[in-house]
Design an enzyme around this catalytic site. Sequence first.
Site, PDB file in Angstrom:
ATOM      1  N   HIS A 121     -10.083  -4.049   0.686  1.00 14.09           N
ATOM      2  CA  HIS A 121     -10.151  -4.500  -0.700  1.00 14.09           C
ATOM      3  C   HIS A 121     -11.255  -5.566  -0.772  1.00 14.09           C
ATOM      4  O   HIS A 121     -11.470  -6.286   0.211  1.00 14.09           O
ATOM      5  CB  HIS A 121      -8.782  -5.116  -1.019  1.00 14.09           C
ATOM      6  CG  HIS A 121      -8.547  -5.505  -2.449  1.00 14.09           C
ATOM      7  ND1 HIS A 121      -9.093  -6.637  -3.014  1.00 14.09           N
ATOM      8  CD2 HIS A 121      -7.786  -4.947  -3.415  1.00 14.09           C
ATOM      9  CE1 HIS A 121      -8.672  -6.743  -4.268  1.00 14.09           C
ATOM     10  NE2 HIS A 121      -7.883  -5.718  -4.544  1.00 14.09           N
ATOM     11  N   ASP A 198      -4.144  -8.452   5.985  1.00  9.81           N
ATOM     12  CA  ASP A 198      -3.919  -8.444   4.544  1.00  9.81           C
ATOM     13  C   ASP A 198      -2.738  -7.502   4.282  1.00  9.81           C
ATOM     14  O   ASP A 198      -2.880  -6.283   4.348  1.00  9.81           O
ATOM     15  CB  ASP A 198      -5.199  -7.955   3.855  1.00  9.81           C
ATOM     16  CG  ASP A 198      -5.009  -7.669   2.376  1.00  9.81           C
ATOM     17  OD1 ASP A 198      -3.859  -7.767   1.877  1.00  9.81           O
ATOM     18  OD2 ASP A 198      -6.003  -7.328   1.713  1.00  9.81           O
ATOM     19  N   GLN A 201      -0.456  -4.607   0.378  1.00  7.69           N
ATOM     20  CA  GLN A 201       0.120  -3.297   0.075  1.00  7.69           C
ATOM     21  C   GLN A 201       1.264  -2.929   1.013  1.00  7.69           C
ATOM     22  O   GLN A 201       1.890  -1.886   0.845  1.00  7.69           O
ATOM     23  CB  GLN A 201      -0.950  -2.198   0.184  1.00  7.69           C
ATOM     24  CG  GLN A 201      -2.011  -2.255  -0.898  1.00  7.69           C
ATOM     25  CD  GLN A 201      -1.464  -1.967  -2.280  1.00  7.69           C
ATOM     26  OE1 GLN A 201      -0.483  -1.239  -2.439  1.00  7.69           O
ATOM     27  NE2 GLN A 201      -2.091  -2.532  -3.292  1.00  7.69           N
ATOM     28  N   LYS A 224       3.255  -7.630  -6.167  1.00  8.33           N
ATOM     29  CA  LYS A 224       3.314  -6.219  -5.773  1.00  8.33           C
ATOM     30  C   LYS A 224       4.649  -5.869  -5.132  1.00  8.33           C
ATOM     31  O   LYS A 224       4.873  -4.734  -4.729  1.00  8.33           O
ATOM     32  CB  LYS A 224       2.154  -5.892  -4.829  1.00  8.33           C
ATOM     33  CG  LYS A 224       0.806  -5.931  -5.554  1.00  8.33           C
ATOM     34  CD  LYS A 224      -0.372  -5.662  -4.659  1.00  8.33           C
ATOM     35  CE  LYS A 224      -1.651  -5.745  -5.496  1.00  8.33           C
ATOM     36  NZ  LYS A 224      -2.856  -5.736  -4.664  1.00  8.33           N
ATOM     37  N   CYS A 362     -11.147  -1.808  -6.504  1.00 11.58           N
ATOM     38  CA  CYS A 362     -11.621  -3.002  -5.793  1.00 11.58           C
ATOM     39  C   CYS A 362     -11.998  -2.672  -4.361  1.00 11.58           C
ATOM     40  O   CYS A 362     -11.805  -3.480  -3.448  1.00 11.58           O
ATOM     41  CB  CYS A 362     -10.585  -4.127  -5.788  1.00 11.58           C
ATOM     42  SG  CYS A 362     -10.149  -4.710  -7.407  1.00 11.58           S
TER      43      CYS A 362
HETATM   44  C1  LIG Z   1      -3.925  -6.348  -4.468  1.00  8.55           C
HETATM   45  C2  LIG Z   1      -4.606  -6.515  -3.184  1.00  8.55           C
HETATM   46  C3  LIG Z   1      -5.302  -7.678  -2.866  1.00  8.55           C
HETATM   47  C4  LIG Z   1      -5.465  -8.813  -3.835  1.00  8.55           C
HETATM   48  O1  LIG Z   1      -4.249  -9.324  -4.236  1.00  8.55           O
HETATM   49  P1  LIG Z   1      -4.172 -10.394  -5.434  1.00  8.55           P
HETATM   50  O2  LIG Z   1      -2.724 -10.440  -5.761  1.00  8.55           O
HETATM   51  O3  LIG Z   1      -5.015  -9.835  -6.548  1.00  8.55           O
HETATM   52  O4  LIG Z   1      -4.718 -11.668  -4.905  1.00  8.55           O
HETATM   53  C5  LIG Z   1      -5.878  -7.769  -1.625  1.00  8.55           C
HETATM   54  N1  LIG Z   1      -5.769  -6.782  -0.729  1.00  8.55           N
HETATM   55  C6  LIG Z   1      -5.111  -5.646  -0.990  1.00  8.55           C
HETATM   56  C7  LIG Z   1      -5.001  -4.587   0.057  1.00  8.55           C
HETATM   57  C8  LIG Z   1      -4.519  -5.471  -2.230  1.00  8.55           C
HETATM   58  O5  LIG Z   1      -3.871  -4.336  -2.504  1.00  8.55           O
END
Ligand SMILES: *Cc1c(COP(=O)(O)O)cnc(C)c1O
Length: 404
Positions: A121, A198, A201, A224, A362
Site C-alpha cells: 500500500h 503492516d 488487512q 478495518k 492505493c
Molecule cells: C488501509 C491500509 C493502510 C492504511 O491504513 P489507514 O487506516 O488509512 O492508515 C495501510 N496498509 C494496508 C495494507 C491497508 O490496507
Amino acid sequence: MIDILKIRADFPILSQEVNGKPLVYFDNGATSQKPQVVIDAISKYYQEINANIHRGVHTLSQLATDAYEISRAKVQDHINAQFLHEVLFTSGTTFGINLVANGFASILKAGDEVLVSALEHHSNIVPWQMLCEKTGATLKVIPMNDQGELLMAEYDQLLSDKTKIVAVNHISNALGTVNPIQYMIDKAHQVGAAILIDGAQAVPHIKPNMQELDCDFYVFSGHKMCGPTGVGILYGKEAWLNKLPPYQGGGEMIKEVTFEKTTYAELPHKFEAGTPNIAGGIVLGTAIDYLNSIGFDTIQEQELALLNYGTKRLLEIEGLKIIGTAAIKTSVISFTIDGIHPYDIGSIIDKLGIAVRTGHHCAQPIMNHFNIPGTIRASFSFYNTTQEIDRLVEALKKAQMMLS
Ligand SMILES: *Cc1c(COP(=O)(O)O)cnc(C)c1O
C-alpha cells in the site's frame, strides 16, 4: 456453523437500502462496518465518562483513564505482546508506519538499505522513500510473480548486512495475498535487520501473535476491524521503542520540561503526545471483544467459503479476469472485465446498491506490474453472504450488457 442472520442483525447499516436497493457492502478492504455494540460504546463514553486522561485527579478523568488503559491491555492480550508498554495507540496504520520510518532517520546512513515489497500500500512505500531521501539510504523492492506472490528466493538475495529494515504487509489490500511473514521475519533477523509488518488487512481476519512472530513492529488500524476510524495500534519491541526518538513533542510525552532541557516520559507515553482519540481507543477494545465473541475460526471459515464461492461465480462472467491468484489468499477478489473501465462498472453497480472499490487501491506499483489502470475489488467480510455474491454477479452481467 455461523448464524449469519444473527450476525447481520448486529450491523444496522446492512439492512439499509442504497439507491432504492438493499445494500450489498463489498468494500470491507477500505473500511469495515460497525456492530451496534461499537456504535453504542462511542455514545456511552461521551454520555458517561468523557474527560481528559492521565492528568486529572477527578473521578471522570480516572474512569476515562482506566477504560483507555483497560483497552490497551485488551489489545496486548489479543496480539500476545510481552509488555503492555509495547502497545502504542496511534491514529492508524499510516501514522504508525510514519512514526517508525521517522525514528529510523536517526539510525540509517548513506549506503544502508531499506526493503519493501512490490505488494505494498502507498502507506508502506512513501514513508520509506522519504526516509531514504533524508538519509541517503537505498530503497530496494522485493519482486512478485504474476499470481501476486512475493518471490522468496529474490528476497533472500536482496537481504544483506546493509539491510537495516524490511517493511512488508501481512496481507495485500489490493490482491488479498497472504505473505509468508514468518519466513520473512526470520530471514530479516538472520542479517540483523529489523522488520515492520503492516497488519492493516490481516487483523480483520486473524489474530496475530507478536511473541510467536517475533517481528519488531506490527501496525494496524481500528476501522478495518469493526472499530472506529482515527485509532490504531503500533506494536513495537521494547528495545526498539527505547532506541527510537519520540515522533512528536507535546503534552503527555514528557517527564520534565524546562527551557534548557526536556526529559521524555517512559513508554508508551513517549510516543503518545497530545490528547489522543480517547473514545476511539476505548472502543477499539469493544471491537476486539466483538470479533472474539464471533471467533476467528468462524470468521475465517465464513470468509473462505465466500472467497471460494465468489471466485467460482465471478469466473462465469465472460472476459472477467481475476488479478491476484496467490495460493494463499484472504477474502479479496480483484478483477478486470475486458474492454470496460473499472470505474464505469463501479458506477453502474452502485446504482444497483452494490458497493465495491474501483481504481488502484492505493497500490499503483501493483497495477503497473499487471499493466492495468486499476481493478474492481470485492472484499468480503464474515457478515456477507453467498446471496449477495449472486447479486454482484447479476449486476456485473447487467453492467457488461449496458457497456458493450
Ligand atoms: C488501509 C491500509 C493502510 C492504511 O491504513 P489507514 O487506516 O488509512 O492508515 C495501510 N496498509 C494496508 C495494507 C491497508 O490496507
